[in-house]
Design a protein around this motif. Structure first.
Motif, PDB file in Angstrom:
ATOM      1  N   PHE A 191       0.629  -1.344  -0.120  1.00 47.67           N
ATOM      2  CA  PHE A 191       0.104  -0.043  -0.045  1.00 47.67           C
ATOM      3  C   PHE A 191       0.898   1.243  -0.115  1.00 47.67           C
ATOM      4  CE2 PHE A 191      -2.065  -3.258   2.389  1.00 47.67           C
ATOM      5  CZ  PHE A 191      -3.259  -3.566   1.774  1.00 47.67           C
ATOM      6  N   SER A 192       0.144   2.349  -0.420  1.00 40.50           N
ATOM      7  CA  SER A 192       0.949   3.585  -0.404  1.00 40.50           C
ATOM      8  C   SER A 192      -0.005   4.576   0.486  1.00 40.50           C
ATOM      9  CB  SER A 192       1.442   4.350  -1.702  1.00 40.50           C
ATOM     10  OG  SER A 192       0.133   4.696  -2.241  1.00 40.50           O
ATOM     11  N   LEU A 193       0.461   5.509   0.829  1.00 40.45           N
ATOM     12  CA  LEU A 193      -0.538   6.647   1.500  1.00 40.45           C
ATOM     13  C   LEU A 193      -1.618   7.297   0.716  1.00 40.45           C
ATOM     14  CD1 LEU A 193       2.126   8.784   3.788  1.00 40.45           C
ATOM     15  CD2 LEU A 193       0.483   6.845   4.459  1.00 40.45           C
ATOM     16  N   ASP A 194      -1.383   6.947  -0.865  1.00 43.74           N
ATOM     17  CA  ASP A 194      -2.340   7.262  -1.518  1.00 43.74           C
ATOM     18  C   ASP A 194      -3.841   6.551  -1.086  1.00 43.74           C
ATOM     19  OD1 ASP A 194      -1.484   9.260  -3.374  1.00 43.74           O
ATOM     20  OD2 ASP A 194      -0.799   7.826  -4.844  1.00 43.74           O
ATOM     21  N   GLN A 195      -3.602   5.466  -1.065  1.00 43.85           N
ATOM     22  CA  GLN A 195      -4.882   4.512  -0.472  1.00 43.85           C
ATOM     23  C   GLN A 195      -5.532   4.885   0.890  1.00 43.85           C
ATOM     24  OE1 GLN A 195      -2.190   2.546  -1.996  1.00 43.85           O
ATOM     25  NE2 GLN A 195      -3.288   3.175  -3.955  1.00 43.85           N
ATOM     26  N   ILE A 196      -4.495   5.339   1.850  1.00 44.29           N
ATOM     27  CA  ILE A 196      -5.057   5.874   2.939  1.00 44.29           C
ATOM     28  C   ILE A 196      -5.635   6.794   2.917  1.00 44.29           C
ATOM     29  CG2 ILE A 196      -4.103   6.601   5.335  1.00 44.29           C
ATOM     30  CD1 ILE A 196      -3.696   3.699   5.020  1.00 44.29           C
ATOM     31  N   VAL A 197      -5.349   8.026   2.107  1.00 46.88           N
ATOM     32  CA  VAL A 197      -5.812   9.460   1.802  1.00 46.88           C
ATOM     33  C   VAL A 197      -7.087   9.012   1.142  1.00 46.88           C
ATOM     34  CG1 VAL A 197      -5.823  11.662   0.054  1.00 46.88           C
ATOM     35  CG2 VAL A 197      -3.820  10.746   1.610  1.00 46.88           C
ATOM     36  N   GLN A 198      -7.409   8.021   0.291  1.00 46.53           N
ATOM     37  CA  GLN A 198      -8.601   8.027  -0.539  1.00 46.53           C
ATOM     38  C   GLN A 198      -9.561   6.996   0.118  1.00 46.53           C
ATOM     39  OE1 GLN A 198      -6.967   5.717  -4.224  1.00 46.53           O
ATOM     40  NE2 GLN A 198      -5.944   7.546  -4.864  1.00 46.53           N
ATOM     41  N   CYS A 199      -9.281   6.254   1.183  1.00 52.84           N
ATOM     42  CA  CYS A 199     -10.260   5.369   1.945  1.00 52.84           C
ATOM     43  C   CYS A 199     -11.244   6.211   2.516  1.00 52.84           C
ATOM     44  CB  CYS A 199      -9.486   4.555   2.814  1.00 52.84           C
ATOM     45  SG  CYS A 199      -8.984   5.025   4.525  1.00 52.84           S
ATOM     46  N   ALA A 200     -12.101   5.532   3.056  1.00 52.27           N
ATOM     47  CA  ALA A 200     -13.271   5.970   3.627  1.00 52.27           C
ATOM     48  C   ALA A 200     -13.224   6.529   4.968  1.00 52.27           C
ATOM     49  CB  ALA A 200     -14.497   5.222   3.764  1.00 52.27           C
ATOM     50  N   LYS A 201     -11.872   6.222   5.645  1.00 51.38           N
ATOM     51  CA  LYS A 201     -11.750   6.626   7.026  1.00 51.38           C
ATOM     52  C   LYS A 201     -10.867   7.615   7.279  1.00 51.38           C
ATOM     53  CE  LYS A 201     -11.176   4.121  11.490  1.00 51.38           C
ATOM     54  NZ  LYS A 201     -12.535   4.645  12.021  1.00 51.38           N
ATOM     55  N   TYR A 202     -10.887   8.547   8.112  1.00 50.86           N
ATOM     56  CA  TYR A 202      -9.862   9.309   8.591  1.00 50.86           C
ATOM     57  C   TYR A 202      -8.992   8.801   9.546  1.00 50.86           C
ATOM     58  CZ  TYR A 202     -12.471  13.034   6.167  1.00 50.86           C
ATOM     59  OH  TYR A 202     -13.062  13.831   5.006  1.00 50.86           O
ATOM     60  N   PRO A 203      -7.668   9.220   9.690  1.00 55.00           N
ATOM     61  CA  PRO A 203      -6.786   8.638  10.968  1.00 55.00           C
ATOM     62  C   PRO A 203      -7.095   9.307  12.070  1.00 55.00           C
ATOM     63  CG  PRO A 203      -5.652   9.921   9.234  1.00 55.00           C
ATOM     64  CD  PRO A 203      -6.839  10.043   8.756  1.00 55.00           C
ATOM     65  N   THR A 204      -7.022   8.705  13.183  1.00 56.78           N
ATOM     66  CA  THR A 204      -7.061   9.599  14.502  1.00 56.78           C
ATOM     67  C   THR A 204      -5.631  10.155  14.702  1.00 56.78           C
ATOM     68  OG1 THR A 204      -6.092   7.601  15.589  1.00 56.78           O
ATOM     69  CG2 THR A 204      -8.349   7.539  15.229  1.00 56.78           C
ATOM     70  N   GLU A 205      -5.436  10.810  15.575  1.00 63.49           N
ATOM     71  CA  GLU A 205      -4.136  11.528  15.912  1.00 63.49           C
ATOM     72  C   GLU A 205      -3.127  10.509  16.094  1.00 63.49           C
ATOM     73  OE1 GLU A 205      -3.914  15.801  17.719  1.00 63.49           O
ATOM     74  OE2 GLU A 205      -3.464  14.425  19.526  1.00 63.49           O
ATOM     75  N   LYS A 206      -3.544   9.402  17.146  1.00 65.82           N
ATOM     76  CA  LYS A 206      -2.846   8.578  17.192  1.00 65.82           C
ATOM     77  C   LYS A 206      -2.177   7.869  16.031  1.00 65.82           C
ATOM     78  CE  LYS A 206      -3.641   7.011  21.974  1.00 65.82           C
ATOM     79  NZ  LYS A 206      -4.013   6.112  22.943  1.00 65.82           N
ATOM     80  N   GLN A 207      -2.901   7.620  15.118  1.00 62.74           N
ATOM     81  CA  GLN A 207      -2.559   7.046  13.818  1.00 62.74           C
ATOM     82  C   GLN A 207      -1.794   7.853  12.853  1.00 62.74           C
ATOM     83  OE1 GLN A 207      -6.509   5.797  12.499  1.00 62.74           O
ATOM     84  NE2 GLN A 207      -6.316   3.842  13.012  1.00 62.74           N
ATOM     85  N   LEU A 208      -2.099   9.144  12.813  1.00 60.95           N
ATOM     86  CA  LEU A 208      -1.451  10.091  12.246  1.00 60.95           C
ATOM     87  C   LEU A 208      -0.015  10.112  12.694  1.00 60.95           C
ATOM     88  CD1 LEU A 208      -1.458  12.418   9.997  1.00 60.95           C
ATOM     89  CD2 LEU A 208      -2.087  13.862  11.900  1.00 60.95           C
ATOM     90  N   ALA A 209       0.090  10.149  14.257  1.00 61.95           N
ATOM     91  CA  ALA A 209       1.531  10.383  14.837  1.00 61.95           C
ATOM     92  C   ALA A 209       2.285   9.072  14.282  1.00 61.95           C
ATOM     93  CB  ALA A 209       1.417  10.501  16.172  1.00 61.95           C
ATOM     94  N   ALA A 210       1.783   7.765  14.283  1.00 56.00           N
ATOM     95  CA  ALA A 210       2.256   6.629  14.067  1.00 56.00           C
ATOM     96  C   ALA A 210       2.999   6.613  12.587  1.00 56.00           C
ATOM     97  CB  ALA A 210       1.289   5.517  14.098  1.00 56.00           C
ATOM     98  N   ILE A 211       2.081   7.217  11.614  1.00 53.46           N
ATOM     99  CA  ILE A 211       2.745   7.535  10.067  1.00 53.46           C
ATOM    100  C   ILE A 211       3.943   8.361  10.304  1.00 53.46           C
ATOM    101  CG2 ILE A 211       1.920   8.135   7.824  1.00 53.46           C
ATOM    102  CD1 ILE A 211      -0.629   7.265   8.463  1.00 53.46           C
ATOM    103  N   LEU A 212       3.737   9.473  10.891  1.00 55.86           N
ATOM    104  CA  LEU A 212       4.643  10.735  10.821  1.00 55.86           C
ATOM    105  C   LEU A 212       6.043  10.304  11.584  1.00 55.86           C
ATOM    106  CD1 LEU A 212       2.148  13.727  11.187  1.00 55.86           C
ATOM    107  CD2 LEU A 212       3.264  12.948   9.268  1.00 55.86           C
ATOM    108  N   ILE A 213       5.749   9.759  12.420  1.00 64.69           N
ATOM    109  CA  ILE A 213       7.174   9.403  13.164  1.00 64.69           C
ATOM    110  C   ILE A 213       8.011   8.392  12.209  1.00 64.69           C
ATOM    111  CG2 ILE A 213       7.844   7.741  15.047  1.00 64.69           C
ATOM    112  CD1 ILE A 213       5.891   8.512  16.760  1.00 64.69           C
ATOM    113  N   GLN A 214       7.377   7.508  11.509  1.00 64.39           N
ATOM    114  CA  GLN A 214       8.132   6.714  10.759  1.00 64.39           C
ATOM    115  C   GLN A 214       8.766   7.203   9.616  1.00 64.39           C
ATOM    116  OE1 GLN A 214       6.804   2.238  10.760  1.00 64.39           O
ATOM    117  NE2 GLN A 214       4.894   3.245  11.267  1.00 64.39           N
TER     118      GLN A 214
END
Length: 350
Positions: A191-214
């Motif tokens: 997967f790429s972040l393209d699919q995360i952006v296109q999907c039907a759900k928004y990330p929570t702040e914890k999920q956003l942080a988990a992506i950005l940390i990496q």
């Protein structure tokens, strides 16, 4: 005057007019009958409609934001490299690459054979250009991703995939050259972040942080190496089903220049905004509009603001949003939603 004589006179006048048009003073005048007749045909003819290769996709869930906003644009897709067909081009560079020894920073040596002698094709998957998902023939272990590269980029591609090695950068596993082609075998990140952006759900702040940390851990490494990616966007950030997030396409990396605007940091601001609200601003500004989902005093919003001014990835990594242990497991649910609801392009011709 009889009708026959009238018709004869009219025909004579018309013939004279035609001769006048064909005289030397008018030799460049041309009446395009084919063009004129084509304009009379229907705008679309069944046989003139190009039928694209069979691609399967699922519908993207509608976002509740205003339809007038600038949704994340569909990125141009690179055509699949047709590297299986013979070519008359001889590549002397590839011979040098295949004979080269691995440097101290890499254990990759390009083998002079087709990757399809070692791997079996499974599926062509669009991840910022098509890659071939494959399995090793000898033992049916995990999947890999085989990407073909332009001949002109072969030397830099091999060098950068060997030099740039970090837990948050896609790992190169093998390399192959043939008479006409160059291939890198990569760990499979479906997967790429393209699919995360296109999907039907928004990330929570914890999920956003988990992506950005990496992502930032990978960018901090590049900064220490004196490099920048330079082409960072959602399509160049890939994920595993377990929640690993990695920077892809390190062949884009180049030496960073002193006193230069940190392009990767600014690009991360756009990526963050797309993750938070699934669209970018029409005027190019960085920010979010739904303050119910993302309050103005939240760590996510202040982090987004700092991407516009931070001088380095290292500075941005110190933000309060990211001062938690990286719990990549929190991403598995979001990735599953993306797997089910986001549009994917693939081909089963492999």
């Amino acid at each position: 005057m009889t009708p026959v004589r009238l018709w004869h006179c009219t025909f004579v006048h018309l013939l004279s007019l035609v001769r006048l048009l064909m005289s030397s003073d008018n030799r460049h005048t041309r009446i395009d009958f084919f063009k004129a007749s084509a304009q009379l045909l229907p705008a679309q003819h069944p046989e003139a409609i190009a039928v694209p290769p069979a691609l399967s996709s699922s519908l993207v869930g509608n976002t509740p934001e205003s339809a007038s906003k600038k949704l994340v644009p569909k990125r141009s897709r690179s055509p699949k490299d047709d590297t299986d067909h013979a070519s008359s081009v001889k590549i002397s560079k590839l011979s040098r690459i295949s004979e080269s020894k691995p440097s101290a920073s890499t254990n990759i040596t390009a083998r002079r054979e087709s990757p399809w002698e070692v791997y079996e094709k499974v599926l062509d998957l669009d991840l910022n250009g098509f890659v071939t998902v494959a399995q090793r023939k000898a033992r049916r272990s995990g999947f890999v991703a085989v990407r073909a590269f332009p001949v002109a980029a072969a030397e830099k591609t091999l060098y950068m995939h060997g030099r740039v090695r970090h837990a948050n950068i896609v790992e190169a596993l093998d390399a192959f050259t043939t008479e006409t082609s160059f291939f890198i075998v990569l760990e499979h990140m479906p997967f790429s972040l393209d699919q995360i952006v296109q999907c039907a759900k928004y990330p929570t702040e914890k999920q956003l942080a988990a992506i950005l940390i990496q992502i930032l851990d990978g960018l901090v490494f590049l900064e220490r190496e004196g490099l920048e990616h330079g082409s960072l966007d959602c399509s160049n950030i890939v994920l595993s089903t377990e929640g690993d997030v990695k920077i892809a396409n390190q062949q884009c990396c180049d030496k960073s220049l002193r006193n230069q605007e940190p392009r990767d940091v600014r690009a991360l601001g756009i990526i963050t905004m797309e993750l938070m609200q699934k669209y970018t601003q029409d005027n190019g500004a960085v920010g979010v509009e739904n303050l119910d989902r993302w309050p103005s005093d939240s760590d996510a919003v202040t982090f987004l603001s700092e991407t516009t001014s931070a001088a380095s990835a290292r500075e941005l990594r110190e933000h309060a949003l990211l001062q938690h242990d990286n719990q990549k497991e929190v991403l598995t649910g979001l990735i599953f939603v993306a797997e089910v609801t986001a549009r994917r392009y693939y081909s089963c011709s492999a």
